[in-house]
Design a protein around this motif. Sequence first.
Motif, PDB file in Angstrom:
ATOM      1  N   LYS A 123       0.580  -0.954  -0.213  1.00  0.00           N
ATOM      2  CA  LYS A 123       0.374  -0.132   0.011  1.00  0.00           C
ATOM      3  C   LYS A 123       0.693   1.152  -0.262  1.00  0.00           C
ATOM      4  O   LYS A 123       0.839   2.497  -0.781  1.00  0.00           O
ATOM      5  CB  LYS A 123      -1.504  -0.499   1.699  1.00  0.00           C
ATOM      6  N   SER A 151       2.175   1.787  -3.322  1.00  0.00           N
ATOM      7  CA  SER A 151       1.479   2.109  -3.880  1.00  0.00           C
ATOM      8  C   SER A 151       1.010   3.818  -4.229  1.00  0.00           C
ATOM      9  O   SER A 151       1.180   4.516  -5.259  1.00  0.00           O
ATOM     10  CB  SER A 151       0.027   1.373  -4.424  1.00  0.00           C
ATOM     11  N   ILE A 201      -7.189   3.822   2.475  1.00  0.00           N
ATOM     12  CA  ILE A 201      -6.859   2.199   2.110  1.00  0.00           C
ATOM     13  C   ILE A 201      -6.605   1.624   3.348  1.00  0.00           C
ATOM     14  O   ILE A 201      -6.061   0.292   3.743  1.00  0.00           O
ATOM     15  CB  ILE A 201      -6.590   1.855   0.535  1.00  0.00           C
ATOM     16  N   ARG A 234       1.315   6.466  -7.047  1.00  0.00           N
ATOM     17  CA  ARG A 234      -0.010   6.894  -7.715  1.00  0.00           C
ATOM     18  C   ARG A 234       0.190   8.723  -6.827  1.00  0.00           C
ATOM     19  O   ARG A 234      -0.801   9.317  -7.980  1.00  0.00           O
ATOM     20  CB  ARG A 234      -1.160   6.129  -6.833  1.00  0.00           C
ATOM     21  N   SER A 276      -8.765  11.725  -3.902  1.00  0.00           N
ATOM     22  CA  SER A 276      -9.678  11.372  -5.237  1.00  0.00           C
ATOM     23  C   SER A 276      -8.734   9.929  -5.646  1.00  0.00           C
ATOM     24  O   SER A 276      -9.043   9.546  -6.834  1.00  0.00           O
ATOM     25  CB  SER A 276     -10.033  11.924  -6.442  1.00  0.00           C
ATOM     26  N   LEU A 277      -7.499   9.685  -5.200  1.00  0.00           N
ATOM     27  CA  LEU A 277      -6.958   8.591  -6.141  1.00  0.00           C
ATOM     28  C   LEU A 277      -7.244   6.826  -5.495  1.00  0.00           C
ATOM     29  O   LEU A 277      -8.217   7.383  -3.991  1.00  0.00           O
ATOM     30  CB  LEU A 277      -5.349   8.321  -5.208  1.00  0.00           C
ATOM     31  N   SER A 278      -6.688   6.258  -5.748  1.00  0.00           N
ATOM     32  CA  SER A 278      -7.733   4.510  -5.575  1.00  0.00           C
ATOM     33  C   SER A 278      -6.963   4.047  -4.264  1.00  0.00           C
ATOM     34  O   SER A 278      -7.577   3.235  -3.437  1.00  0.00           O
ATOM     35  CB  SER A 278      -7.232   3.677  -6.370  1.00  0.00           C
TER      36      SER A 278
END
Length: 595
Positions: free
Chosen positions: A409, A412, A451, A416, A445-447
């Motif tokens: 994560k 990532s 998370i 991103r 707004s990122l995935s």
Amino acid sequence: MRQPAQILHDVFGFGAFRGVQEDVIGRVMAGKHSLAVMPTGAGKSLCYQVPALAREGTALVISPLIALMHDQIRSAESFGIHAASLTSADGDEARQETLRRFKAGELDLLYVAPERASSGHFRELVGRAKLSLVAVDEAHCVSEWGHDFRPDYRLLRPLLDSLGDVPRLALTATADRQTRADILVQLGIPEDGLIVAGFDRPNIRYHVRPRDGVSSQLKALLAEQEGAGIVYVSSRDKAEKLAEQLAQGGRRRVLPYHAGLDPQVRARNQAAFVASEDMVMVATIAFGMGIDKPDVRFVAHAGIPKSIEAYYQETGRAGRDGDPAEAWMFWGAEDFLRARRRIETEVPDERRGGERHRLNSLAALVEAAECRRAILLHHFGEDPPARCGNCDNCLTPPTTVDATEAARKLLSAAFRTEMRFGIQHLTDVLAGRETEKVLNFGHNSLSVFGIADEDELALMKPLARALMARDALRADDFGGLSFGPGARPVLKGEEEVRIVLPPKKTRKRRGGGDAVDHPHDPLFDALRARRRALAVEAGVPPYVIFHDSTLREMAGLRPTTQFGLSQVSGVGTAKLERYGDAFLEVIQQYEGASA
């Protein structure tokens, strides 16, 4: 010709050889060439000093540093050995006297630097003299694969070959398999001449901690740790600043040492440390190889050393007398980032692979939850037990967690956000925090926004540190985190990421038996006081007279005659004649007072 065992007893005061000493000396006495790989404190000097006294002629000792030569000469002379050096620091008159003694066959040992030894003029000089052997000290310096390469060492082969049957003995404490093979080739030593004693220093206790206010961490260490110590830092500026900080409010003297100091100040600080019993030196790696001080009780690194070999060598300066000692390392992720940058910008292409391997080995050591000693010894090709019982991880096994998913994560999130942001911003994104910075860049707004759960977020700082140590993450000059070559296998699920949870800041005082402490003994203290007075009078460090271990044995046996004192380890004939009565007087006074 006197026998080596008799010389060991009469000159050095020891009843038996230790470890592989007898094997090494036996090869020299038989006229064979050898490479001895022996840990610091295992008695490498005896391996050439004993045969130098047993064989006819002068032993030529090639050593890399003038300070180390002078220290070893001072120690040799205290045993009644005739030793001298030919160096640029000796002065014309002293050099001429040394040349006279050498040509007349009056020297047992002659020390020279590799630069002098490799010259044609020096080859002519020794070609006309009788040599008992040639010893090449710190022999790892001959190898381009070694961590401390010195080009002049590679020019020694013509000298060695010109000496015919004179036995050559290379000595080092620090050489992995590749370096050992290169030393054999470069110095013309056959493969059957390799003697490896092992690399274990069981008296050293290893500790590794993440750096968190290193000045405070070191002050706490100095408050608990007795005896003389060395603190290694990465730069001249840090040496001076940290020495000043540690000296404030401390109970003992703390001085800096680095190559940028005025030569007189540097020499004065070094002399003060060598003569002391509890001083602390804050130094760059310019300090240490030239010091043969056996009673250093601890070595601390305020950052990572250059390599795992350098770490082994630098920590090996503690506990050379065999008494318990400690090694501490305080590290940060930025240490590895700087080290990798140095490799890519300063190291020649042909050496980068080896340097990267060494740095990766060091990263594995600092991140480990397993036995530190086992990792060190595996690196040098040994097969040690899984646990040593004398490192931080064995004494207090750390808590580890599987952080693989959290690592993916974090990587990532770095990807991103275009690999431009530091750990705090990435943590905010993963936590779903709508900070001003997150909103300004549209990262909400990122995935990857929001998370990570609370348990994963608590791991982010130690996780980032671990990923940077293993080169999965790299930081630019502004702190932005980007991918290193280690990122791909983590992202693809090919590599697990387990991390050690940071220990609590409070430390217990040396758990596991308080091995460094010795019971308080008034007679031992009195013997140390007499040694200190004799050292001042003679202008030598206290350990040149007797080691602490010798005084401790005196205090235990309490001999009252010259013969009884001669049975104490480390009391040879010359020292018995010079100092025996002074120490017997202390023992007799103590016995009378306690009667």
